[in-house]
Design a protein around this motif. Structure first.
Motif, PDB file in Angstrom:
ATOM      1  N   GLN A 131       0.838  -1.319   0.034  1.00 26.34           N
ATOM      2  CA  GLN A 131       0.026   0.147   0.105  1.00 26.34           C
ATOM      3  C   GLN A 131       0.908   1.268   0.098  1.00 26.34           C
ATOM      4  O   GLN A 131       0.677   2.150  -0.774  1.00 26.34           O
ATOM      5  N   ILE A 132       1.877   1.168   0.826  1.00 25.35           N
ATOM      6  CA  ILE A 132       2.870   2.467   0.727  1.00 25.35           C
ATOM      7  C   ILE A 132       3.566   2.725  -0.542  1.00 25.35           C
ATOM      8  O   ILE A 132       3.588   3.776  -0.829  1.00 25.35           O
ATOM      9  N   ALA A 133       3.886   1.438  -1.065  1.00 21.35           N
ATOM     10  CA  ALA A 133       4.572   1.779  -2.371  1.00 21.35           C
ATOM     11  C   ALA A 133       3.552   2.147  -3.567  1.00 21.35           C
ATOM     12  O   ALA A 133       3.743   2.808  -4.338  1.00 21.35           O
ATOM     13  N   ALA A 134       2.283   1.851  -3.296  1.00 18.90           N
ATOM     14  CA  ALA A 134       1.234   2.275  -4.414  1.00 18.90           C
ATOM     15  C   ALA A 134       0.725   3.901  -3.991  1.00 18.90           C
ATOM     16  O   ALA A 134       0.109   4.575  -4.652  1.00 18.90           O
ATOM     17  N   GLY A 135       1.263   4.454  -3.078  1.00 17.35           N
ATOM     18  CA  GLY A 135       1.334   5.745  -2.650  1.00 17.35           C
ATOM     19  C   GLY A 135       0.369   6.117  -1.625  1.00 17.35           C
ATOM     20  O   GLY A 135      -0.210   7.275  -1.410  1.00 17.35           O
ATOM     21  N   ALA A 176      -5.851   6.394   3.983  1.00 18.70           N
ATOM     22  CA  ALA A 176      -5.850   6.499   2.889  1.00 18.70           C
ATOM     23  C   ALA A 176      -6.170   5.497   1.584  1.00 18.70           C
ATOM     24  O   ALA A 176      -6.327   6.099   0.490  1.00 18.70           O
ATOM     25  N   VAL A 177      -6.054   4.326   2.199  1.00 24.17           N
ATOM     26  CA  VAL A 177      -6.298   3.296   1.175  1.00 24.17           C
ATOM     27  C   VAL A 177      -7.735   3.169   0.857  1.00 24.17           C
ATOM     28  O   VAL A 177      -8.474   3.392   1.813  1.00 24.17           O
ATOM     29  N   LEU A 183     -11.617  -0.343   6.577  1.00 19.94           N
ATOM     30  CA  LEU A 183     -10.283  -0.938   6.986  1.00 19.94           C
ATOM     31  C   LEU A 183     -10.035  -0.493   8.272  1.00 19.94           C
ATOM     32  O   LEU A 183      -9.314  -1.389   9.002  1.00 19.94           O
ATOM     33  N   LEU A 184     -10.482   0.886   8.721  1.00 22.89           N
ATOM     34  CA  LEU A 184     -10.229   1.495   9.951  1.00 22.89           C
ATOM     35  C   LEU A 184     -10.952   0.424  10.954  1.00 22.89           C
ATOM     36  O   LEU A 184     -10.670  -0.010  12.172  1.00 22.89           O
ATOM     37  N   TRP A 240     -10.330 -13.105  10.749  1.00 19.09           N
ATOM     38  CA  TRP A 240     -11.322 -12.912   9.739  1.00 19.09           C
ATOM     39  C   TRP A 240     -11.157 -11.431   9.629  1.00 19.09           C
ATOM     40  O   TRP A 240     -11.576 -11.080   8.260  1.00 19.09           O
ATOM     41  N   ALA A 241     -11.005 -10.408  10.483  1.00 17.90           N
ATOM     42  CA  ALA A 241     -10.910  -8.896  10.165  1.00 17.90           C
ATOM     43  C   ALA A 241      -9.495  -8.632   9.322  1.00 17.90           C
ATOM     44  O   ALA A 241      -9.664  -7.949   8.410  1.00 17.90           O
ATOM     45  N   ILE A 242      -8.503  -9.613   9.717  1.00 19.80           N
ATOM     46  CA  ILE A 242      -7.318  -9.338   8.939  1.00 19.80           C
ATOM     47  C   ILE A 242      -7.539  -9.784   7.537  1.00 19.80           C
ATOM     48  O   ILE A 242      -7.016  -9.290   6.534  1.00 19.80           O
ATOM     49  N   SER A 243      -8.040 -10.927   7.281  1.00 22.46           N
ATOM     50  CA  SER A 243      -8.421 -11.455   5.949  1.00 22.46           C
ATOM     51  C   SER A 243      -9.171 -10.522   5.226  1.00 22.46           C
ATOM     52  O   SER A 243      -8.755 -10.435   3.971  1.00 22.46           O
ATOM     53  N   ALA A 244     -10.006  -9.776   5.800  1.00 21.65           N
ATOM     54  CA  ALA A 244     -10.882  -8.870   4.963  1.00 21.65           C
ATOM     55  C   ALA A 244     -10.102  -7.580   4.584  1.00 21.65           C
ATOM     56  O   ALA A 244     -10.177  -6.767   3.446  1.00 21.65           O
ATOM     57  N   ILE A 245      -9.204  -7.130   5.489  1.00 19.89           N
ATOM     58  CA  ILE A 245      -8.292  -6.166   4.985  1.00 19.89           C
ATOM     59  C   ILE A 245      -7.501  -6.429   3.917  1.00 19.89           C
ATOM     60  O   ILE A 245      -7.155  -5.765   2.992  1.00 19.89           O
ATOM     61  N   LEU A 246      -6.889  -7.631   4.207  1.00 20.81           N
ATOM     62  CA  LEU A 246      -6.050  -8.211   3.142  1.00 20.81           C
ATOM     63  C   LEU A 246      -6.723  -8.431   1.811  1.00 20.81           C
ATOM     64  O   LEU A 246      -6.103  -8.827   0.794  1.00 20.81           O
ATOM     65  N   GLY A 247      -8.131  -8.728   1.860  1.00 19.03           N
ATOM     66  CA  GLY A 247      -8.615  -9.007   0.674  1.00 19.03           C
ATOM     67  C   GLY A 247      -8.861 -10.781   0.264  1.00 19.03           C
ATOM     68  O   GLY A 247      -8.820 -11.008  -1.104  1.00 19.03           O
ATOM     69  N   ILE A 248      -8.485 -11.345   1.208  1.00 16.63           N
ATOM     70  CA  ILE A 248      -8.584 -12.861   0.951  1.00 16.63           C
ATOM     71  C   ILE A 248      -9.787 -13.538   1.613  1.00 16.63           C
ATOM     72  O   ILE A 248      -9.917 -13.052   2.700  1.00 16.63           O
ATOM     73  N   GLY A 249     -10.213 -14.437   1.046  1.00 19.31           N
ATOM     74  CA  GLY A 249     -11.167 -15.348   1.752  1.00 19.31           C
ATOM     75  C   GLY A 249     -10.828 -15.917   2.986  1.00 19.31           C
ATOM     76  O   GLY A 249      -9.663 -16.168   3.257  1.00 19.31           O
ATOM     77  N   ARG A 250     -11.870 -16.312   3.451  1.00 17.72           N
ATOM     78  CA  ARG A 250     -11.829 -17.144   4.922  1.00 17.72           C
ATOM     79  C   ARG A 250     -12.783 -18.513   4.595  1.00 17.72           C
ATOM     80  O   ARG A 250     -13.536 -18.294   4.202  1.00 17.72           O
TER      81      ARG A 250
END
Length: 155
Positions: free
Chosen positions: A68-72, A78-79, A90-91, A139-149
């Motif tokens: 995310q940082i590399a993407a600016g 800000a994401v 995300l927050l 599950w909250a972390i998986s949701a942030i990362l955009g991966i299924g659970r």
């Protein structure tokens, strides 16, 4: 002879816990309320659990953060993400992950270790709650990362 009653000591201020500039500070008062952590858990104990919870959550998402940082995007806020109640989802999810990890930690370490059978039963009854809190954090972390659970059971 006189009797003097001292006022009870005021609770220490539960100052926010910051980590890197990317992640938001965690408000112990808000976590205490949202996770229903009562005053039997001291401010110092809650702070220690929250620090470990932040470290765990941040560690699991370090690679994603660097992407995310590399993407600016300099901060989690800000994401690009949907907003609920005017706050990035995300927050909300980051706070949930940290809160669940912290509640699991204080629940695990503050059980009654009474040596009677009743004490052992009460402590054993908390195991599913601790597991569910850790699951909710993941599950909250998986949701942030955009991966299924998914839940997998070995036969």
């Amino acid at each position: 002879m006189s009797f003097v009653v001292a006022a009870p000591a005021a609770d220490p201020v539960e100052a926010p816990i910051g980590s890197s500039a990317f992640w938001p500070a965690i408000d112990p008062v808000k976590i205490r309320a949202s996770q229903r952590i009562d005053s039997s858990i001291t401010s110092d104990r809650l702070r220690a659990a929250l620090i470990e919870a932040v470290a765990s959550a941040n560690g699991e998402m370090e690679t994603w953060k660097q992407t995310q940082i590399a993407a600016g995007y300099a901060t989690l806020d800000a994401v690009p993400a949907e907003k609920i109640d005017n706050i990035s989802i995300l927050l909300h999810r980051y706070e949930r992950a940290v809160g669940c990890f912290a509640k699991a930690d204080v629940t695990e370490h503050m059980r009654d270790f009474d040596t009677t059978n009743e004490g052992h039963s009460q402590a054993a009854a908390l195991n599913p709650v601790i597991d569910e809190l850790r699951r909710d954090a993941r599950w909250a972390i998986s949701a942030i990362l955009g991966i299924g659970r998914s839940t997998v059971e070995l036969i």
